[in-house]
Design an enzyme around this catalytic site. Structure first.
Site, PDB file in Angstrom:
ATOM      1  N   SER A 164     -75.083 -28.280 -51.412  1.00 55.19           N
ATOM      2  CA  SER A 164     -73.745 -27.711 -51.337  1.00 55.19           C
ATOM      3  C   SER A 164     -72.935 -28.288 -52.490  1.00 55.19           C
ATOM      4  O   SER A 164     -73.247 -29.370 -53.004  1.00 55.19           O
ATOM      5  CB  SER A 164     -73.090 -28.092 -50.004  1.00 55.19           C
ATOM      6  OG  SER A 164     -71.718 -27.761 -50.006  1.00 55.19           O
ATOM      7  N   TYR A 177     -70.284 -34.882 -43.508  1.00 51.99           N
ATOM      8  CA  TYR A 177     -70.982 -33.802 -44.214  1.00 51.99           C
ATOM      9  C   TYR A 177     -71.166 -34.146 -45.685  1.00 51.99           C
ATOM     10  O   TYR A 177     -72.254 -33.980 -46.250  1.00 51.99           O
ATOM     11  CB  TYR A 177     -70.199 -32.503 -44.061  1.00 51.99           C
ATOM     12  CG  TYR A 177     -70.899 -31.297 -44.630  1.00 51.99           C
ATOM     13  CD1 TYR A 177     -72.007 -30.746 -43.985  1.00 51.99           C
ATOM     14  CD2 TYR A 177     -70.456 -30.691 -45.801  1.00 51.99           C
ATOM     15  CE1 TYR A 177     -72.653 -29.633 -44.501  1.00 51.99           C
ATOM     16  CE2 TYR A 177     -71.084 -29.579 -46.314  1.00 51.99           C
ATOM     17  CZ  TYR A 177     -72.182 -29.054 -45.664  1.00 51.99           C
ATOM     18  OH  TYR A 177     -72.826 -27.951 -46.181  1.00 51.99           O
ATOM     19  N   LYS A 181     -74.710 -34.480 -47.988  1.00 50.04           N
ATOM     20  CA  LYS A 181     -74.993 -33.628 -49.145  1.00 50.04           C
ATOM     21  C   LYS A 181     -75.035 -34.424 -50.446  1.00 50.04           C
ATOM     22  O   LYS A 181     -75.836 -34.117 -51.345  1.00 50.04           O
ATOM     23  CB  LYS A 181     -73.973 -32.492 -49.223  1.00 50.04           C
ATOM     24  CG  LYS A 181     -74.070 -31.508 -48.051  1.00 50.04           C
ATOM     25  CD  LYS A 181     -75.466 -30.900 -47.930  1.00 50.04           C
ATOM     26  CE  LYS A 181     -75.559 -29.908 -46.794  1.00 50.04           C
ATOM     27  NZ  LYS A 181     -76.905 -29.291 -46.678  1.00 50.04           N
TER      28      LYS A 181
END
Length: 296
Positions: A164, A177, A181
């Site tokens: 991402s 998150y 990533k």
């Protein structure tokens, strides 16, 4: 130093040949036709688009997600033949190793499964933090560890990690998150350096804001204005491109998002000021509220 040479062969697409003048070796992108390919997170919006793109190129896709019925329905809808399903919940301890063992002989891995992990850190229970780390980071690492030795022995194979732009630019209410990533991106880049001399490709596919699928769509939230969006089909095409051309990273995002992510890498302080503004805070709050506790 790498120079590119293209050879047209009797396959669905040209194979791009990269010649490493220093090492004196060739590294080929893989033709997908007939390749045994494992895709995790197959029944999500991005997973479906990736599965279709792979099948259209002739891959034999093994689909993995939590629900067998949804997997079997998707497999029946894909073009081509030889598709199969392997249900797995990668949030469970040891699930990644079990899935890799069941998928022995995989020539291409696409690690796409992920949890949103949206919210402030103190809103997560310790178990929710562990689940996000397990699905988004630990599972791809363990599956790669289990599957790539056979690829090395064969002198051919490819590992794709769906990351991402959140692996380049941090954002509010996304510390968990972002951590997964950022970690996945570092892991993939280092693993590529290890495996490229052995004939195995490693690539990152890094989407930005995706309409109709992904974090914003799942949460029912709107991305910040003026940044644009991409489609799930573009993510599918990027995955195919990464494999067939042996790309280090394929970013799926409009130019303004790419510029913002690059600035965040070069100057985190500038990115922090931008993310702290009202638009960034509102978007982050909408995602966190939309996902809720049940979706973490």
């Amino acid at each position: 130093m790498l120079t590119k040479r293209k050879y047209l062969v009797e396959k669905p697409a040209p194979i791009e040949v990269l010649f490493d003048a220093t090492a004196g070796s060739l590294r080929l992108g893989m033709n997908l036709s007939g390749r045994k390919t494992l895709l995790t997170g197959a029944t999500g919006g991005l997973g479906r688009a990736i599965a279709l793109a792979l099948a259209q190129r002739g891959a034999q896709v093994t689909l993995s997600a939590r629900k067998r019925e949804a997997l079997e329905q998707l497999a029946a809808e894909l073009p081509g033949s030889g598709h199969s399903v392997l249900p797995a919940d990668l949030a469970e301890p040891d699930a990644a190793e079990r899935l890799a063992a069941e998928a022995a002989g995989t020539e291409i891995l696409i690690a796409n499964a992920g949890l949103p992990g949206a919210g402030k850190l103190d809103e997560f229970s310790p178990e929710q933090v562990k689940r996000a780390l397990r699905v988004n980071l630990e599972a791809p690492m363990l599956m790669a560890r289990a599957l790539y030795p056979a690829m090395v022995d064969a002198g051919s194979g490819h590992l794709v990690f769906v990351a991402s732009l959140s692996g380049k630019a941090a954002s509010p209410r996304s510390s968990v998150y972002n951590a997964t990533k950022f970690g996945l991106r570092g892991f993939a880049l280092a693993l590529r350096a290890d495996l490229s001399p052995k004939g195995v490709g490693v690539s990152l596919v890094s989407p930005g804001f995706i309409r109709e699928a992904g974090m914003f769509a799942d949460a029912g939230a709107k991305p910040p204005p003026g940044l644009g969006t991409s489609t799930p089909e573009q993510v599918g095409a990027a995955t195919v491109k990464a494999i067939e051309r042996n790309k280090v990273e394929v970013t799926v995002a409009p130019i303004q998002q790419r510029i913002g992510a690059h600035i965040a890498l070069v100057s985190p302080s500038i990115s922090d000021k931008a993310q702290s503004g009202s638009a960034g805070q509102k978007a982050a709050e909408a995602i966190a509220d939309g996902h809720g506790e049940a979706k973490r």
